[in-house]
Write a protein that holds these residues in place. Structure first.
Motif, PDB file in Angstrom:
ATOM      1  N   PHE A  36       0.834  -1.205   0.000  1.00 38.09           N
ATOM      2  CA  PHE A  36       0.000   0.000   0.000  1.00 38.09           C
ATOM      3  C   PHE A  36       0.866   1.251   0.000  1.00 38.09           C
ATOM      4  CE2 PHE A  36      -2.214   3.354   2.352  1.00 38.09           C
ATOM      5  CZ  PHE A  36      -3.323   3.515   1.552  1.00 38.09           C
ATOM      6  N   ARG A  37       1.879   1.268   0.846  1.00 39.42           N
ATOM      7  CA  ARG A  37       2.719   2.471   0.923  1.00 39.42           C
ATOM      8  C   ARG A  37       3.572   2.668  -0.319  1.00 39.42           C
ATOM      9  NH1 ARG A  37       4.496   2.635   7.344  1.00 39.42           N
ATOM     10  NH2 ARG A  37       2.376   2.942   8.131  1.00 39.42           N
ATOM     11  N   LEU A  38       3.797   1.612  -1.066  1.00 38.25           N
ATOM     12  CA  LEU A  38       4.478   1.739  -2.352  1.00 38.25           C
ATOM     13  C   LEU A  38       3.535   2.219  -3.448  1.00 38.25           C
ATOM     14  CD1 LEU A  38       6.689  -1.490  -2.285  1.00 38.25           C
ATOM     15  CD2 LEU A  38       7.542   0.872  -2.359  1.00 38.25           C
ATOM     16  N   GLY A  39       2.255   2.367  -3.105  1.00 36.06           N
ATOM     17  CA  GLY A  39       1.274   2.821  -4.083  1.00 36.06           C
ATOM     18  C   GLY A  39       0.804   1.735  -5.028  1.00 36.06           C
ATOM     19  N   ARG A  40       1.081   0.478  -4.696  1.00 31.91           N
ATOM     20  CA  ARG A  40       0.661  -0.641  -5.551  1.00 31.91           C
ATOM     21  C   ARG A  40      -0.724  -1.118  -5.094  1.00 31.91           C
ATOM     22  NH1 ARG A  40       6.208  -4.339  -5.612  1.00 31.91           N
ATOM     23  NH2 ARG A  40       7.680  -2.650  -6.105  1.00 31.91           N
ATOM     24  N   TYR A  41      -1.720  -0.306  -5.373  1.00 34.67           N
ATOM     25  CA  TYR A  41      -3.052  -0.549  -4.814  1.00 34.67           C
ATOM     26  C   TYR A  41      -3.675  -1.837  -5.330  1.00 34.67           C
ATOM     27  CZ  TYR A  41      -2.513   4.353  -3.489  1.00 34.67           C
ATOM     28  OH  TYR A  41      -2.048   5.529  -2.970  1.00 34.67           O
ATOM     29  N   LYS A  42      -3.527  -2.100  -6.615  1.00 29.80           N
ATOM     30  CA  LYS A  42      -4.106  -3.332  -7.177  1.00 29.80           C
ATOM     31  C   LYS A  42      -3.441  -4.556  -6.557  1.00 29.80           C
ATOM     32  CE  LYS A  42      -6.632  -5.588 -10.276  1.00 29.80           C
ATOM     33  NZ  LYS A  42      -6.159  -6.976 -10.057  1.00 29.80           N
ATOM     34  N   GLN A  43      -2.130  -4.536  -6.409  1.00 27.66           N
ATOM     35  CA  GLN A  43      -1.438  -5.665  -5.780  1.00 27.66           C
ATOM     36  C   GLN A  43      -1.855  -5.836  -4.325  1.00 27.66           C
ATOM     37  OE1 GLN A  43       2.750  -4.608  -7.569  1.00 27.66           O
ATOM     38  NE2 GLN A  43       2.881  -6.613  -6.599  1.00 27.66           N
ATOM     39  N   THR A  44      -2.034  -4.715  -3.633  1.00 28.34           N
ATOM     40  CA  THR A  44      -2.479  -4.776  -2.226  1.00 28.34           C
ATOM     41  C   THR A  44      -3.817  -5.488  -2.131  1.00 28.34           C
ATOM     42  OG1 THR A  44      -1.380  -2.659  -1.783  1.00 28.34           O
ATOM     43  CG2 THR A  44      -2.987  -3.420  -0.165  1.00 28.34           C
ATOM     44  N   ILE A  45      -4.751  -5.102  -2.993  1.00 31.99           N
ATOM     45  CA  ILE A  45      -6.095  -5.704  -2.977  1.00 31.99           C
ATOM     46  C   ILE A  45      -6.019  -7.190  -3.291  1.00 31.99           C
ATOM     47  CG2 ILE A  45      -8.331  -5.733  -4.144  1.00 31.99           C
ATOM     48  CD1 ILE A  45      -7.855  -2.646  -4.598  1.00 31.99           C
ATOM     49  N   ASP A  46      -5.297  -7.543  -4.343  1.00 35.63           N
ATOM     50  CA  ASP A  46      -5.218  -8.946  -4.752  1.00 35.63           C
ATOM     51  C   ASP A  46      -4.595  -9.800  -3.649  1.00 35.63           C
ATOM     52  OD1 ASP A  46      -6.340  -8.273  -7.156  1.00 35.63           O
ATOM     53  OD2 ASP A  46      -4.437  -8.246  -8.268  1.00 35.63           O
TER      54      ASP A  46
END
Length: 449
Positions: free
Chosen positions: A250-260
């Motif tokens: 999340f803090r890296l801004g990888r929102y799609k990866q965070t959700i998955d």
């Protein structure tokens, strides 16, 4: 008042400004504790609201305990007495929580909890709640005077004319399990039925990896923290490592990866019960992708779980902000970007002239100043707000003002805002805590005259 004791020696409470200060003076940073034989309580300032009553019970009952150590003969009675005095945990009554534990199929040997070492054989949250609920039952059923004798002797049968197992049977009949709904059992699973965190072969390795990941996160070394969390998960998929990886993504801004990643973990029934708070990060990630309906679903689900008052506040606040397009655009950086304490305050100050966002910015400022224990600023920010739409937020707004007024020595105003908070209390636990605070204000007023 309940214990009807008047200690012959004064009780001294040492309150430490920070855990680091406490560690420097007595060598125990995070742990609050009591030395009954010295009538001393040692507690961190941040823990006063939640732990002082518990620790004071240990000190107040010292003269009822066994010689020298001045405690009960076993930890079940020692800790059970202190928890019983609090009556509520996690905003629910001890009896409700105990019933939920039993309904989950967690069946520790309750009688063994009242032996010399048996209290520590169960998961700590389970032991404290069950011992507290049982002690609450025998105090209410058989009276506090008999319990004080038990605190000295540790022997049930001579005092109650029944052996411990019979008393436990009575208690189980009283608490029952019929009030356990699917929703509160889900919360109880999160609180009391967590899977083992480590594999048998590599517990120390995983613990060290998780510590290393935490330090890397604190240093904002996110690529290294991600690699560390993934090494931990590869060895044993523990709850700590899962949380760490999700927050790093999340803090890296990888929102799609965070959700998955988070959704994959939540789909696994062997671990999902311990991961309910991760929905907040999932919701924030959807917010980052401008998928507001999906974010709303995550926040609403978390709010329905009612895991804790702070978690309810986080979810309710985000929901209210999402409902207004201007507010959600203006406040998006506050929730999705990292800032220092001073940076958060400066950002919120900049929104005080932005219509729709200003209400939430001022509420958040009040919360920030509450964390910093800047009581004058808490009062300044939160008093001017009109009542919040969410009862949870309005309860907390009034409660924060009340505590700030108390700290400033204005006990009448503290009582006024506590009475207002009572109108928005969501459950008996919040009612009890607020009424207890009102009694404290009145007691101090009386004794300061």
């Amino acid at each position: 008042q309940e214990w009807q004791v008047s200690p012959r020696r004064p009780i001294t409470v040492f309150i430490y400004e920070t855990p680091q200060q406490k560690e420097r003076f007595i060598g125990a940073a995070e742990t609050d504790f009591t030395k009954p034989w010295l009538r001393q309580v040692h507690i961190n300032l941040g823990d006063v609201e939640g732990a002082l009553k518990h620790e004071l019970v240990h000190a107040m009952l010292a003269e009822q305990g066994i010689p020298f150590l001045q405690v009960a003969p076993n930890s079940g009675i020692i800790e059970g007495a202190a928890v019983a005095a609090e009556r509520f945990e996690y905003d629910e009554s001890l009896h409700q929580l105990a019933g939920q534990i039993l309904a989950l199929g967690i069946q520790p040997n309750v009688a063994e909890m009242f032996s010399i070492s048996g209290f520590f054989k169960s998961y700590p949250g389970v032991s404290y709640v069950l011992a507290g609920s049982f002690c609450r039952y025998i105090i209410d059923r058989y009276g506090v005077e008999r319990f004080k004798e038990l605190y000295h002797s540790g022997r049930f049968e001579p005092l109650y004319r029944k052996n411990l197992n019979v008393l436990i049977g009575e208690w189980k009949t009283i608490i029952g399990t019929t009030g356990a709904t699917q929703r509160n059992l889900q919360k109880a699973t999160y609180l009391f039925k967590r899977p083992p965190l480590f594999g048998k072969e590599c517990a120390r390795v995983i613990a060290n990896l998780n510590t290393s990941t935490r330090e890397l996160i604190n240093r904002k070394a996110y690529p290294e923290a991600l690699a560390s969390s993934e090494r931990s998960i590869a060895l044993s998929r523990g709850v700590d490592a899962v949380y760490q990886k999700s927050i790093v993504l999340f803090r890296l801004g990888r929102y799609k990866q965070t959700i998955d990643f988070a959704q994959q973990q939540l789909a696994d029934s062997t671990i999902s019960g311990s991961l309910l708070p991760i929905r907040l990060t999932v919701g924030d990630s959807y917010w980052g992708l401008d998928e507001f309906k999906k974010a709303e679903f995550q926040y609403s689900s978390l709010l329905a779980d009612s895991l804790s008052l702070s978690m309810n506040e986080s979810a309710a606040l985000r929901l209210q902000i999402l409902y207004d397009s201007t507010a959600r655009k203006a406040l998006r950086p506050f929730f999705l970007e990292e800032r220092s304490d001073s940076g958060r305050i400066a950002f919120l100050d900049s929104l005080l002239e932005v219509p729709a966002a200003d209400v939430f910015a001022r509420y958040l400022l009040g919360r920030e100043y509450s964390i910093k224990a800047d009581d004058s600023q808490v009062v300044q920010e939160l008093r001017v707000l009109s009542p919040m739409v969410s009862p949870i937020l309005e309860y907390l707004r009034n409660r924060r003002i009340a505590r700030a007024m108390y700290n400033l020595g204005n006990f009448e105003r503290a009582k006024l805002y506590s009475w207002r908070a009572l109108n928005y209390a969501a459950n008996n636990g919040q009612l009890y805590q607020t009424e207890d605070f009102l009694l404290r204000c009145s007691w101090i007023q009386e004794h300061l005259r």
